[in-house]
Design an enzyme around this catalytic site. Structure first.
Site, PDB file in Angstrom:
ATOM      1  N   CYS A   1       0.849  -1.188   0.000  1.00 24.16           N
ATOM      2  CA  CYS A   1       0.000   0.000   0.000  1.00 24.16           C
ATOM      3  C   CYS A   1       0.884   1.236   0.000  1.00 24.16           C
ATOM      4  CB  CYS A   1      -0.893  -0.020   1.240  1.00 24.16           C
ATOM      5  SG  CYS A   1      -2.000   1.399   1.369  1.00 24.16           S
TER       6      CYS A   1
ATOM      7  N   HIS B   1     -10.114   1.242   1.758  1.00 19.72           N
ATOM      8  CA  HIS B   1      -9.631   2.593   2.079  1.00 19.72           C
ATOM      9  C   HIS B   1     -10.796   3.543   2.278  1.00 19.72           C
ATOM     10  CE1 HIS B   1      -5.287   2.726   2.017  1.00 19.72           C
ATOM     11  NE2 HIS B   1      -5.213   2.117   0.835  1.00 19.72           N
TER      12      HIS B   1
ATOM     13  N   HIS C   1      -9.198  -3.613  -2.005  1.00 18.74           N
ATOM     14  CA  HIS C   1      -8.223  -2.787  -1.292  1.00 18.74           C
ATOM     15  C   HIS C   1      -8.675  -1.326  -1.276  1.00 18.74           C
ATOM     16  CE1 HIS C   1      -3.899  -1.861  -0.167  1.00 18.74           C
ATOM     17  NE2 HIS C   1      -4.314  -0.674  -0.568  1.00 18.74           N
ATOM     18  N   GLU C   2      -9.082  -0.806  -2.438  1.00 22.31           N
ATOM     19  CA  GLU C   2      -9.459   0.607  -2.514  1.00 22.31           C
ATOM     20  C   GLU C   2     -10.787   0.898  -1.824  1.00 22.31           C
ATOM     21  OE1 GLU C   2      -7.098   2.544  -3.256  1.00 22.31           O
ATOM     22  OE2 GLU C   2      -5.837   1.020  -4.171  1.00 22.31           O
TER      23      GLU C   2
END
Length: 164
Positions: free
Chosen positions: A90, A136, A132-133
């Site tokens: 990341c 976030h 993953h995004e």
């Protein structure tokens, strides 16, 4: 617009749930420009808005020569089977890579600046990117998804990297 600075672990914006984009205005256009400019560099696969300090639901990607973005992404489908553990990294946790389980397939739906539907989907790196995004945007880091023993080691190495 110039490349934006990446926020790193410890910055509270990374742990804050991002707000939906309700109006396309100059701020959102500038955000998209910043996301695209900042992700369009070698070694960068994805970038969420909060990683550049903006608490809105948007992210960009740079995979296999394709650079793009999505506003208000929602994961609408993901496989129950997990891809083999692959090391994940990341930009907000620089230099540290750890094995992290992710669905082997994912699909997200959102919009672009004109309100047109954007659909991104895929296996392996695309599935990893989408999850993953969106994590976030939900105020989570991939470190939160690590197996307990790996997370313990990761947190120790993260502390050491921040001290050094």
């Amino acid at each position: 617009m110039a490349m934006r600075d990446i926020r790193v672990t410890g910055d509270p914006v990374l742990r804050t749930v991002c707000d939906p984009i309700t109006e396309i205005d100059d701020r959102v256009r500038t955000l998209v420009e910043g996301l695209l400019e900042t992700v369009d560099h070698e070694g960068r696969a994805g970038l969420a808005a909060n990683q550049i300090g903006v608490g809105l639901r948007a992210f960009s990607w740079n995979i296999d020569g394709e650079v793009g973005y999505i506003l208000n992404p929602e994961i609408v489908e993901r496989s129950s089977d997990l891809q083999e553990l692959g090391d994940e990294g990341c930009l907000s946790v620089p230099g540290l890579w750890y094995p992290c389980e992710r669905p082997s397939y994912s699909k997200a739906v959102g919009t672009d600046l004109d309100g047109a539907e954007v659909v991104i989907e895929g296996e392996e790196i695309w599935a990893r990117l989408i999850n993953h995004e969106v994590d976030h945007l939900d105020g989570k880091l991939y470190l939160d998804r690590l197996a307990r023993d790996v997370r313990k080691r990761a947190m120790r190495e993260l502390r050491e990297s921040l001290e050094g």
